[in-house]
Design an enzyme around this catalytic site. Structure first.
Site, short mmCIF file in Angstrom:
data_model
loop_
_atom_site.label_atom_id
_atom_site.label_comp_id
_atom_site.label_asym_id
_atom_site.label_seq_id
_atom_site.Cartn_x
_atom_site.Cartn_y
_atom_site.Cartn_z
N TYR A 231 0.84 -1.20 0.00
CA TYR A 231 0.00 0.00 0.00
C TYR A 231 0.88 1.25 0.00
CZ TYR A 231 -3.73 3.27 0.90
OH TYR A 231 -4.60 4.31 0.78
N PHE B 30 -8.04 20.67 -25.31
CA PHE B 30 -8.28 19.23 -25.37
C PHE B 30 -9.49 18.97 -24.46
CE2 PHE B 30 -7.88 14.84 -23.91
CZ PHE B 30 -7.98 14.23 -25.13
N THR B 31 -10.28 17.97 -24.81
CA THR B 31 -11.59 17.77 -24.17
C THR B 31 -11.53 17.73 -22.64
OG1 THR B 31 -11.27 15.41 -24.51
CG2 THR B 31 -12.55 16.58 -26.17
N ASP C 68 0.95 20.23 -20.94
CA ASP C 68 0.29 18.94 -21.10
C ASP C 68 1.31 18.14 -21.91
OD1 ASP C 68 -1.06 16.68 -21.94
OD2 ASP C 68 -2.97 17.71 -22.16
N LYS D 285 -0.32 7.16 -23.58
CA LYS D 285 0.11 7.39 -24.96
C LYS D 285 1.59 7.03 -25.11
CE LYS D 285 -3.86 9.88 -24.78
NZ LYS D 285 -4.48 10.59 -23.66
N ARG E 235 -13.63 14.33 -34.17
CA ARG E 235 -12.96 15.41 -33.45
C ARG E 235 -13.38 16.71 -34.12
NH1 ARG E 235 -10.52 13.48 -28.53
NH2 ARG E 235 -12.75 13.70 -28.31
N PHE F 66 -19.35 13.85 -26.39
CA PHE F 66 -18.96 12.99 -27.51
C PHE F 66 -18.87 11.52 -27.11
CE2 PHE F 66 -14.60 12.53 -26.01
CZ PHE F 66 -14.46 13.65 -25.22
C1 LIG Z 1 -5.41 11.54 -23.27
C2 LIG Z 1 -5.11 12.96 -23.00
C3 LIG Z 1 -5.39 13.55 -21.76
C4 LIG Z 1 -6.16 12.85 -20.67
O1 LIG Z 1 -5.52 11.71 -20.22
P1 LIG Z 1 -6.30 10.38 -19.80
O2 LIG Z 1 -5.19 9.44 -19.46
O3 LIG Z 1 -7.14 9.95 -20.94
O4 LIG Z 1 -7.12 10.72 -18.60
C5 LIG Z 1 -5.00 14.87 -21.58
N1 LIG Z 1 -4.39 15.57 -22.55
C6 LIG Z 1 -4.12 15.03 -23.76
C7 LIG Z 1 -3.46 15.85 -24.80
C8 LIG Z 1 -4.48 13.72 -24.03
O5 LIG Z 1 -4.26 13.21 -25.25
#
Ligand SMILES: *Cc1c(COP(=O)(O)O)cnc(C)c1O
Length: 458
Positions: A71, A123-124, A214, A257, A381, A448
């Protein structure tokens, strides 16, 4: 001629099967013409996203076996911390279950109601996490980014004049921080140059503002810097990354990613104060500060994947595979966003389906039609993703109305790319017969993901 040669061989396979024409027709209707609502078993080639869909290496799988599921104080946490320090150069790291967990902690701590968070395109999830604590996200990307045909090599760059104008209009105290995304997703996977990062940082320091990245696709961005920016031709990717991160105060990072894993994320910073604040809050929302919602084995896979994902030969193959798909389409005059980005090929739905008005959601329509034609799953998108204006409640119709064909890392072969390209070319020949859509269900947040549509008659 062959496609880019894979710098790996395949040790485990998962069978995939193309559903019948009848099943594809039914499946997309059952899903309300929303590819997010399709069942994975109904999909042949899944280009919905590059998020959490990578194939891990034998080295990463080996790491999973040494997961320390304590933990508190898991040894994998310290391996991950070291990896973040070595690859990105940040001193402090707070683990989270995925990127949006880090976005939540960062936004909650740095944004006051009424403040602005200028960014190189939205970004969303990032936009929503700025809006939840009462902020807004003005777009300060260069104009070229909004033009699918413009081949500027760094379409992700921030326009400093737009930043300056915001400060003149609102005053510097209205700015919570400057937010810079790497390899800008919504612009088509377009990189930011090192020179721009340096200038934005200098500008921010002049105005005593923080810069938060980001950094989700920073390795792919670093590859493009090496490929396109003078002076970096022979620089190791890791050195490029460390220089990039030196022009920031901190970052949020979705490991799903560039880290070649299926789950995970973190926040990292040079700033002790941001670190202390977010580390004390991570325990409320994510988990203890030495796991943040990840299993020990997941942290190990992220730690190894972060390093692996910076290998030059891998990144070259990765971006070339994306480009391979893009060029197959360009050869047949299919309208795509140029230059081809790092993680995806983006189709320009406004040019693909010029007979549809914006109110009939051309990108949503095209994404559903591609599935029905081929069993290939892509993602809208455009206006559905962009959502409504926070104040007026009206739909926003952004200049870019795109369908994203996102390439999972190390998962599909070049033949899969060829099949995808051929299917889209075939669809393009009968594009005039594709009817538009109307939205019949609209969720409140990130619509979306779960909205539903019906076909309208042509
Ligand atoms: C995927 C993504 C996020 C969010 O991350 P999650 O792991 O899906 O929560 C934030 N910013 C960008 C540019 C992304 O591609």
């Amino acid at each position: 001629m062959h496609g880019p040669v894979e710098p790996f061989k395949i040790k485990v396979v998962e069978p995939v099967k193309i559903p019948s024409e009848k099943r594809r027709k039914d499946a997309i209707r059952e899903a309300g013409f929303n590819t997010f609502l399709l069942l994975s078993v109904d999909v042949f080639i899944d280009l919905l996203t590059d998020s959490g869909t990578s194939a891990m290496s034998d080295n990463q799988w080996a790491g999973m076996m040494i997961g320390d599921e304590a933990y508190a104080g898991s040894k994998n946490f310290y391996t991950l911390e070291k990896s973040v320090q070595d690859v990105l150069g940040y001193k402090y790291m707070v683990p989270t279950h995925q990127g949006r967990g880090a976005e939540h902690l960062m936004s909650k701590n740095l944004i006051k109601p009424g403040q602005l968070v200028p960014r190189n395109m939205y970004f969303t999830t990032s936009k929503l996490h700025v809006e939840l604590p009462g902020g807004t996200m003005p777009d300060v990307i260069i104009d070229e980014a909004h033009d699918p045909e413009n081949t500027h090599p760094f379409k992700g760059n921030i326009d400093l004049k737009k930043l300056e104008k915001l400060i003149d209009e609102h005053g510097v105290e209205k700015i919570a921080y400057i937010n810079v995304e790497m390899d800008v997703n919504m612009a088509g996977g377009q990189p930011v140059s090192m020179q721009n990062l340096r200038e934005v940082y200098e500008f921010a320091k002049e105005h005593k503002l923080k810069v938060i990245f980001d950094a989700t696709r920073s390795s792919e961005n670093a590859y493009f810097i090496r490929e396109r920016e003078k002076g970096y031709e022979d620089t190791p990717i890791i050195n490029i990354l460390r220089e990039m991160m030196s022009y920031s105060d901190g970052c949020i990072y979705s490991s799903k990613k560039d880290c070649l894993v299926n789950i995970g994320g973190f926040l990292a910073t040079h700033d002790k104060e941001i670190f202390e604040k977010t580390r004390s809050e991570v325990v409320v929302y994510e988990g203890l500060h030495t796991y943040g919602g990840m299993a020990g084995r997941d942290m190990e896979a992220v730690a190894r994947g972060l390093r692996e994902g910076t290998q030059y030969e891998y990144l070259k193959y990765r971006t070339n595979q994306t480009r391979y798909l893009g060029e197959l389409l360009i050869k047949e005059n299919i309208p795509v966003v140029k230059p081809i980005g790092g993680h995806a090929v983006f189709l320009n739905a406004l040019k693909f389906l010029p007979h549809l008005p914006r109110e009939q959601w051309p990108a949503q329509t095209l994404s559903a039609a591609i599935y029905e034609e081929s069993g290939v799953r892509s993602m809208e998108r455009g206006a559905v993703s962009k959502g409504r204006d926070k104040i007026t409640g009206e739909n926003i119709f952004p200049k870019l109305e795109l369908v994203r064909l996102t390439i999972p890392r190390r998962v599909y072969t070049n033949t899969h790319m060829e099949y995808t390209a051929e299917s889209i070319i075939k669809l393009y020949e009968k594009k005039d017969t594709i009817p538009g859509l109307k939205m019949v269900h609209e969720p409140k947040y990130l619509r979306f993901f779960q909205s539903r549509f019906e076909q309208v008659s042509l």
